[in-house]
Each structure stands twice: as C-alpha cells, then as structure tokens.
Design a protein around this motif. Structure first.
Motif, PDB file in Angstrom:
ATOM      1  N   CYS A 166       0.842  -1.200   0.000  1.00  0.00           N
ATOM      2  CA  CYS A 166       0.000   0.000   0.000  1.00  0.00           C
ATOM      3  C   CYS A 166       0.872   1.242   0.000  1.00  0.00           C
ATOM      4  CB  CYS A 166      -0.951   0.020   1.199  1.00  0.00           C
ATOM      5  SG  CYS A 166      -0.165   0.171   2.814  1.00  0.00           S
ATOM      6  N   THR A 167       0.289   2.324  -0.459  1.00  0.00           N
ATOM      7  CA  THR A 167       0.956   3.617  -0.440  1.00  0.00           C
ATOM      8  C   THR A 167       0.039   4.618   0.250  1.00  0.00           C
ATOM      9  OG1 THR A 167       0.063   4.229  -2.589  1.00  0.00           O
ATOM     10  CG2 THR A 167       2.224   3.183  -2.570  1.00  0.00           C
ATOM     11  N   SER A 220       6.434  25.975   9.825  1.00  0.00           N
ATOM     12  CA  SER A 220       6.898  25.517   8.512  1.00  0.00           C
ATOM     13  C   SER A 220       6.909  24.010   8.356  1.00  0.00           C
ATOM     14  CB  SER A 220       8.313  26.052   8.244  1.00  0.00           C
ATOM     15  OG  SER A 220       9.222  25.608   9.246  1.00  0.00           O
ATOM     16  N   ALA A 221       7.095  23.279   9.440  1.00  0.00           N
ATOM     17  CA  ALA A 221       7.208  21.817   9.333  1.00  0.00           C
ATOM     18  C   ALA A 221       5.871  21.180   8.996  1.00  0.00           C
ATOM     19  CB  ALA A 221       7.751  21.244  10.630  1.00  0.00           C
ATOM     20  N   ARG A 222       5.920  20.042   8.317  1.00  0.00           N
ATOM     21  CA  ARG A 222       4.735  19.273   7.988  1.00  0.00           C
ATOM     22  C   ARG A 222       5.009  17.793   8.272  1.00  0.00           C
ATOM     23  NH1 ARG A 222       3.149  23.622   8.374  1.00  0.00           N
ATOM     24  NH2 ARG A 222       2.012  24.920   6.889  1.00  0.00           N
ATOM     25  N   PRO A 223       3.983  17.012   8.582  1.00  0.00           N
ATOM     26  CA  PRO A 223       4.195  15.598   8.911  1.00  0.00           C
ATOM     27  C   PRO A 223       4.812  14.821   7.742  1.00  0.00           C
ATOM     28  CG  PRO A 223       1.997  16.329   9.550  1.00  0.00           C
ATOM     29  CD  PRO A 223       2.569  17.413   8.699  1.00  0.00           C
ATOM     30  N   GLN A 224       5.570  13.812   8.085  1.00  0.00           N
ATOM     31  CA  GLN A 224       6.186  12.949   7.085  1.00  0.00           C
ATOM     32  C   GLN A 224       5.678  11.519   7.269  1.00  0.00           C
ATOM     33  OE1 GLN A 224       8.371  14.021   4.594  1.00  0.00           O
ATOM     34  NE2 GLN A 224       7.733  16.040   5.383  1.00  0.00           N
ATOM     35  N   ILE A 225       5.234  10.901   6.180  1.00  0.00           N
ATOM     36  CA  ILE A 225       4.791   9.512   6.243  1.00  0.00           C
ATOM     37  C   ILE A 225       5.983   8.584   6.159  1.00  0.00           C
ATOM     38  CG2 ILE A 225       3.457   7.710   5.092  1.00  0.00           C
ATOM     39  CD1 ILE A 225       1.488   9.813   4.238  1.00  0.00           C
ATOM     40  N   ARG A 226       6.147   7.754   7.159  1.00  0.00           N
ATOM     41  CA  ARG A 226       7.300   6.852   7.206  1.00  0.00           C
ATOM     42  C   ARG A 226       7.036   5.514   6.535  1.00  0.00           C
ATOM     43  NH1 ARG A 226      10.084   7.472  13.231  1.00  0.00           N
ATOM     44  NH2 ARG A 226      10.924   9.600  12.900  1.00  0.00           N
ATOM     45  N   SER A 227       5.791   5.026   6.664  1.00  0.00           N
ATOM     46  CA  SER A 227       5.528   3.719   6.055  1.00  0.00           C
ATOM     47  C   SER A 227       4.032   3.504   5.904  1.00  0.00           C
ATOM     48  CB  SER A 227       6.118   2.590   6.931  1.00  0.00           C
ATOM     49  OG  SER A 227       5.463   2.537   8.181  1.00  0.00           O
ATOM     50  N   CYS A 228       3.690   2.598   4.998  1.00  0.00           N
ATOM     51  CA  CYS A 228       2.306   2.137   4.839  1.00  0.00           C
ATOM     52  C   CYS A 228       2.372   0.632   4.645  1.00  0.00           C
ATOM     53  CB  CYS A 228       1.648   2.820   3.638  1.00  0.00           C
ATOM     54  SG  CYS A 228      -0.069   2.320   3.369  1.00  0.00           S
ATOM     55  N   THR A 229       1.728  -0.093   5.556  1.00  0.00           N
ATOM     56  CA  THR A 229       1.744  -1.553   5.458  1.00  0.00           C
ATOM     57  C   THR A 229       0.321  -2.081   5.561  1.00  0.00           C
ATOM     58  OG1 THR A 229       2.095  -1.710   7.851  1.00  0.00           O
ATOM     59  CG2 THR A 229       4.039  -1.743   6.465  1.00  0.00           C
ATOM     60  N   THR A 230       0.113  -3.269   5.032  1.00  0.00           N
ATOM     61  CA  THR A 230      -1.211  -3.900   5.125  1.00  0.00           C
ATOM     62  C   THR A 230      -1.340  -4.624   6.445  1.00  0.00           C
ATOM     63  OG1 THR A 230      -0.411  -5.881   4.033  1.00  0.00           O
ATOM     64  CG2 THR A 230      -1.360  -4.166   2.634  1.00  0.00           C
ATOM     65  N   GLY A 231      -2.579  -4.697   6.905  1.00  0.00           N
ATOM     66  CA  GLY A 231      -2.833  -5.408   8.131  1.00  0.00           C
ATOM     67  C   GLY A 231      -2.685  -4.531   9.361  1.00  0.00           C
TER      68      GLY A 231
END
Length: 354
Positions: A266-267, A343-354
């Motif tokens: 997943c993304t 100025s900072a914005r959240p960063q997505i580190r990972s997307c996993t199933t389950g």
C-alpha cells in the motif's frame, strides 16, 4: 474549600453575589442607550491595538443564558472554561456558548485538586471532559485551565499529550470572593495586551460589570480576543470559521505528496487542505489496501490535537503516530498544532497492510 494561588484564595465553587434591581435596570438602560447590536464585535467598530482574553470558569450553570446575553449585547467573545460534569448535565447550555460565538475549553471533570491525582487519573479526567464538551458542542477543546490554578509537570505533560494548552490567568477579578461590580471593573482595568482575566459563570456582579469593562477596554483600544493554543496569550479572534479559511500569504497548502516506498502493498499520500495561524489539517489517502497501518512522524514541538477516520497510537516521544484503519474508509486525517513551528509538515514513514 480554599486553595492558595499566587497569594490569593479561591473557593471550589464561586459564590453568587446579590445586586439590587435598580442596578440591573441601570445596566439594561445603559445597553439600550448604547444601541449595541447583538452580533457586533468590538474589532469591527473600533481600532484594536491589542487583545485581551476574557474567561469564565465553572460553567455551564443555570445563569449561562443570562451571561451569554450580556456578552453578545456588548459584542464580546470570551473563552468558557467548562467543567465536564456540568456540560454532561446541561448540554444545551454548552452548545449555546458555541452558538453565541464563544470558545469552549477544558476545566476538568469536577473541579478537583488535580495535583493530588496520579498520571492515569489525570489522563482519565481530562479525556472525559474533552469528550463531554466535544459531544455537546461539536468542538474539541484546545485549552485547559487547572482548577484553583494548581498544576505540576505531570499535569502539564498529560494536558499536552491530549492537545491541550494550559492557561492560568494574569488578572484575578476576585468575583468568586464577593467583589463588587466596581471592584471587578477596577481589577479588569489592569489588563494589558495579551493578558487573560479570570471571571466566573453564574455571578450577577460579573455580568453587571461587563458593560463597564468593555467601555474601559475600548477607551484603551483593547479588544476581546481568543487565547492562542500555541502561546496561551490573547490574540486577534480567528472567527472560528469552518475549514475554508484561506491560509496566510505564502503558506503552502498542498506540499508535494508524501508517499513512502511500497512496503506491504500500500501507499499513503498526504495533502494539507487547510492552514490557520496556529494549526493545520492533514489528509492522508491510502491506496492498495483496505486494512492498513500508516506511520506518520511530526517535527517537535508540533503536536496532533485531533484525528478522524482511523485508530491512532503513539510512541513514547509523542511525535510518531501509528494510524490503523477502523472501517471508515481509506482516507484519514488529523489536526496539528504548530506550537511555534509553522513551517514543518508531517512525514509519512511507512504504509503496510494489516
């Protein structure tokens, strides 16, 4: 029961002072003579060279409607530090506060001495109050005032973990201590730009002091403002507009999508649909799975205050959120308090199933 706060003493609940009918009639006549519109705001009628926070504790009460009438007649927007159990037993009054343009905030569940609680008890108390206020008003509190002004590092940490900014006060009106109308007005006269005054719902003298308090503030070009969740200081009202307020000039509303490498099929893509002066919303869309887990990292000192359409959990630092699907679809979101870092914005580190 009393507690000492910075040299002053407060009871656990305010005392209602008596006022003659003549004084009430005089206040009513003064309001009528002034011709103030119910929906007026001081900032629209006068030059505001500064803002002060007018706050009312311990509501809602049986007198909340009367207080709101006086506030609206004088063009005042104030912050109502509500007690959770009072909200639960009088939801319509809490809702009326928001409908009248007031800001609602957390003042604990039952006005207990919270510094005598352990961390778990504090967490439960503030969470229960947040839930009661949000259920009644549709608004999640961003501010917290500890009962009696009593606080410690544990309580402040718990409040912060719930997205609450602790707010005490700069000026005590002494209305809880039987202060007369003139004394309340005199105490309020000490307010300076950015400062906050303590007053209480349910006290007749306080209601009758409001027209004079406003006249004094106007003479000094000070206007009632909101209390910033970032600084705890009074600032210009934000209008409590729905999430359609345009962001400040130059603020990016939609940064490049943040999509981690495909791990687990997943993304996740993040966008920033709304930005205000002290907070912003993030919307995350997941593709490739209906049962997903997304890890999002914040930049200190930013903190998430509200989430939706997912089940969040946090690491020990409080800056890494793991959001899991909860059957609400493949898009979740959250509100982040800037806390001085715009100025900072959240960063997505990972997307996993389950």
């Amino acid at each position: 029961m009393y507690a000492s706060i910075g040299g002053s003493r407060r009871p656990s609940a305010p005392r209602t002072s008596r006022l003659t009918r003549l004084a009430v009639l005089a206040s009513t006549v003064a309001l009528s003579a002034a011709g103030l519109a119910v929906a007026a705001t001081p900032s629209s009628a006068a030059t505001c060279n500064g803002y002060v926070g007018l706050t009312f504790d311990d509501g809602p009460t049986g007198s909340t409607s009367a207080l709101l009438s006086v506030l609206r007649a004088n063009g005042v927007r104030a912050t109502m530090f509500n007690v959770g159990q009072n909200v639960q037993s009088n939801q319509s009054a809490a809702r009326a506060q928001v409908d009248a343009g007031m800001w609602v905030a957390n003042h604990s569940w039952n006005h207990a001495h919270m510094t005598s609680m352990n961390q778990s008890q504090m967490q439960s108390d503030l969470s229960q109050t947040n839930s009661a206020i949000q259920s009644a008003t549709g608004v999640r509190p961003q501010l917290f005032r500890p009962p009696y002004g009593e606080t410690n590092s544990t309580l402040q940490s718990v409040a912060s973990s719930l997205g609450l900014r602790q707010v005490i006060w700069d000026v005590d009106s002494q209305d809880w201590n039987g202060a007369s109308v003139s004394q309340i007005v005199s105490n309020a006269g000490r307010l300076q730009d950015g400062q906050v005054i303590l007053m209480h719902d349910g006290i007749q003298n306080t209601r009758d002091a409001i027209p004079q308090i406003m006249a004094n503030l106007s003479s000094r070009n000070l206007c009632p403002g909101m209390i910033s969740p970032s600084t705890g200081r009074a600032v210009a009202p934000d209008g409590t507009a729905p999430p359609t307020t345009p962001p400040p000039t130059g603020t990016p509303t939609t940064p490049p999508p943040t999509t981690p490498p495909p791990t687990g099929g997943c993304t996740a893509t993040a966008t920033i649909p709304n930005v205000w002066g002290d907070r912003y919303n993030t919307s995350v869309t997941v593709q490739g799975a209906s049962n997903w887990t997304v890890v999002v990292a914040l930049t200190p000192p930013q903190r998430v205050s509200t989430t939706w359409n997912g089940s969040p959990s946090w690491d020990s630092t409080g800056y890494v959120m793991t959001m899991r699907s909860n059957g609400s679809g493949n898009t979740f979101g959250f509100t982040t308090m800037m806390n001085g870092n715009s100025s900072a914005r959240p960063q997505i580190r990972s997307c996993t199933t389950g």
